[in-house]
Write a protein that holds these residues in place. Structure first.
Motif, mmCIF file in Angstrom:
data_model
loop_
_atom_site.group_PDB
_atom_site.id
_atom_site.type_symbol
_atom_site.label_atom_id
_atom_site.label_comp_id
_atom_site.label_asym_id
_atom_site.label_seq_id
_atom_site.Cartn_x
_atom_site.Cartn_y
_atom_site.Cartn_z
ATOM 1 N N ASN A 322 -1.067 1.853 20.708
ATOM 2 C CA ASN A 322 -1.503 2.849 21.679
ATOM 3 C C ASN A 322 -1.853 2.195 23.008
ATOM 4 N N THR A 323 -2.545 1.060 22.946
ATOM 5 C CA THR A 323 -2.928 0.340 24.164
ATOM 6 C C THR A 323 -1.704 -0.122 24.925
ATOM 7 N N ARG A 324 -0.712 -0.660 24.231
ATOM 8 C CA ARG A 324 0.523 -1.102 24.894
ATOM 9 C C ARG A 324 1.196 0.063 25.619
ATOM 10 N N LEU A 325 1.296 1.200 24.941
ATOM 11 C CA LEU A 325 1.967 2.353 25.533
ATOM 12 C C LEU A 325 1.208 2.881 26.745
ATOM 13 N N ARG A 326 -0.115 2.938 26.665
ATOM 14 C CA ARG A 326 -0.907 3.445 27.791
ATOM 15 C C ARG A 326 -0.767 2.534 29.011
ATOM 16 N N SER A 328 1.688 0.544 29.669
ATOM 17 C CA SER A 328 3.056 0.649 30.166
ATOM 18 C C SER A 328 3.246 1.922 30.982
ATOM 19 N N GLU A 329 2.683 3.043 30.516
ATOM 20 C CA GLU A 329 2.815 4.301 31.246
ATOM 21 C C GLU A 329 2.094 4.249 32.589
ATOM 22 N N LEU A 330 0.912 3.648 32.613
ATOM 23 C CA LEU A 330 0.102 3.624 33.833
ATOM 24 C C LEU A 330 0.569 2.582 34.834
ATOM 25 N N TYR A 331 0.943 1.386 34.349
ATOM 26 C CA TYR A 331 1.164 0.262 35.261
ATOM 27 C C TYR A 331 2.545 -0.372 35.139
ATOM 28 N N GLY A 332 3.392 0.129 34.265
ATOM 29 C CA GLY A 332 4.714 -0.473 34.115
ATOM 30 C C GLY A 332 4.618 -1.902 33.607
ATOM 31 N N SER A 333 5.409 -2.785 34.227
ATOM 32 C CA SER A 333 5.425 -4.178 33.794
ATOM 33 C C SER A 333 4.145 -4.927 34.154
ATOM 34 N N LYS A 334 3.302 -4.353 35.018
ATOM 35 C CA LYS A 334 2.045 -5.015 35.387
ATOM 36 C C LYS A 334 0.967 -4.846 34.316
ATOM 37 N N GLY A 335 1.166 -3.946 33.368
ATOM 38 C CA GLY A 335 0.217 -3.767 32.276
ATOM 39 C C GLY A 335 0.708 -4.485 31.028
ATOM 40 N N GLN A 336 -0.028 -5.475 30.548
ATOM 41 C CA GLN A 336 0.426 -6.305 29.437
ATOM 42 C C GLN A 336 -0.673 -6.471 28.402
ATOM 43 N N VAL A 337 -0.250 -6.665 27.157
ATOM 44 C CA VAL A 337 -1.157 -6.948 26.047
ATOM 45 C C VAL A 337 -0.632 -8.172 25.318
ATOM 46 N N GLU A 338 -1.497 -9.174 25.092
ATOM 47 C CA GLU A 338 -1.103 -10.382 24.383
ATOM 48 C C GLU A 338 -2.116 -10.690 23.288
ATOM 49 N N LEU A 339 -1.611 -11.169 22.154
ATOM 50 C CA LEU A 339 -2.455 -11.644 21.059
ATOM 51 C C LEU A 339 -2.283 -13.146 20.907
ATOM 52 N N GLN A 340 -3.386 -13.870 20.756
ATOM 53 C CA GLN A 340 -3.342 -15.320 20.605
ATOM 54 C C GLN A 340 -4.307 -15.763 19.521
ATOM 55 N N MET A 341 -3.914 -16.805 18.800
ATOM 56 C CA MET A 341 -4.812 -17.421 17.829
ATOM 57 C C MET A 341 -5.842 -18.283 18.547
ATOM 58 N N LEU A 342 -7.054 -18.319 18.009
ATOM 59 C CA LEU A 342 -8.107 -19.189 18.513
ATOM 60 C C LEU A 342 -8.327 -20.342 17.531
#
Length: 368
Positions: A322-326, A328-342
């Motif tokens: 849901n976060t990725r889609l929101r 993307s809809e609001l900001y296009g390619s400027k809106g990004q979500v990344e997951l990283q291991m700590l």
């Protein structure tokens, strides 16, 4: 004073000037033609004749445009629909010739009959072509206006569709969050009634704050943190000393615009896949900072791991998708979500969105 041609208005001076240029061109053309034949009059005579002819059409052009609006020429062409424009062009040409002949009787020694013969012989074909040229210009202008109107409507529909998609994405979170919270309260009712009652009160406060703050798609990060703190209060009641929360917020990011309720599903995932499934304690950290033209928000937890590649998205369920889609809809390619291991253990979810400041008075952030 303006001249109206269809939906277009032209200043009277500019309109007369344009037709004056046409009259000048045709006067010069007639003068040069007769000069080659060896018999000419003064150029002022050619200019007078040309002015009578073309300023007559200048007076009739608005009427031709109105006729074109009422009897448009549609594509594909149908012969049955052309007879009205054809009759109209013949009538308008005859009217132009008659007006020209009448005006010429004032400046020329011959009578109306002679001037009529002169105008029909010299200007009938040109007049008919002029009338059809005006028809074509009117149709082209109308086509352009219709195209612009349809493009505007398409843009508005696209914007409304995007807003509808965003609204659907946002409303998906509310029943999802409510189901999980009510399930936790139902579980606590059998273990700790006082804690369950406290969670219900906090849930009521959260819903009230959400209804008051989240009227649009975006709110400030400061408002988002107020809502998040109310949610974390519910989770701290549930997990007690097992859950610790820490918030590190750069002061210049507090007034930045973020999608409403963007952090709650990310934090919910961190809790669910951390101490919700694993024994021990956990620490949820939220950090915000500016990175050039971007706002970066990280949600970290220390008691979960990423699923193997290809299954990490499914493991984080509706919240992350849901976060990725929101974004993307609001900001296009400027809106990004990344997951990283700590290291040595944990997961960080990093949100990146445009740095946009909202200028308005905001409530204070509740300390976590």
């Amino acid at each position: 004073m303006n001249v109206r041609l269809g939906n277009t208005q032209i200043g009277m001076g500019r309109y007369l000037g344009l037709w004056g240029v046409v009259a000048l061109v045709f006067a010069w053309q007639g003068y040069m033609r007769d000069d080659l034949l060896g018999h000419t009059w003064d150029f002022i005579d050619y200019m007078r004749w040309s002015a009578i002819q073309w300023y007559t059409w200048a007076a009739l052009a608005p009427l031709v445009f109105r006729l074109g609006e009422h009897y448009p020429i549609r594509v594909p062409l149908r012969l049955g629909e052309l007879w009205i424009p054809l009759l109209a062009s013949l009538g308008m040409t005859g009217l132009a010739l008659l007006i020209g002949a009448l005006v010429s009787t004032v400046t020329e020694p011959s009578g109306l009959a002679e001037q009529w013969r002169q105008f029909v012989g010299q200007h009938a074909a040109t007049g008919l072509l002029t009338c059809w040229a005006l028809f074509v210009i009117q149709q082209a202008m109308q086509f352009r206006e219709e195209k612009a109107r349809r493009e505007l409507e398409a843009t508005q529909l696209e914007s409304e569709l995007a807003q509808s998609r965003l609204q659907v994405l946002r409303t998906q979170l509310q029943p999802h969050f409510l189901f999980n919270t009510m399930h936790a309260i139902a579980t606590l009712l059998h273990e700790d009634v006082n804690s369950a009652e406290d969670m219900l009160l906090r849930l009521s406060d959260l819903l009230r704050a959400f209804l008051e703050e989240c009227q649009g798609q975006e709110i400030t990060l400061q408002q988002e943190l107020v809502l998040l703190d109310l949610y974390l209060g519910i989770q701290r009641t549930r997990f007690k000393d097992r859950l610790d929360t820490r918030i590190y917020v750069a002061p210049d990011t507090l007034t930045c615009a973020v999608p409403s309720l963007i952090l709650q599903p990310i934090v919910e995932n961190a809790i669910r896949h951390g101490i919700g499934e694993r024994v021990g304690n956990d620490c949820i950290e939220i950090e915000s900072r500016r990175d050039g033209d971007s706002l970066v928000i990280e949600v970290r937890n220390r008691n979960s791991v990423l699923e193997p590649e290809g299954s990490s998205t499914e493991g984080h369920g509706i919240g992350l998708s849901n976060t990725r889609l929101r974004l993307s809809e609001l900001y296009g390619s400027k809106g990004q979500v990344e997951l990283q291991m700590l290291w040595p253990q944990g997961v960080a979810c990093r949100l990146r969105l445009p740095y946009q400041v909202i200028d308005e008075d905001e409530p204070e952030v509740v300390d976590a």
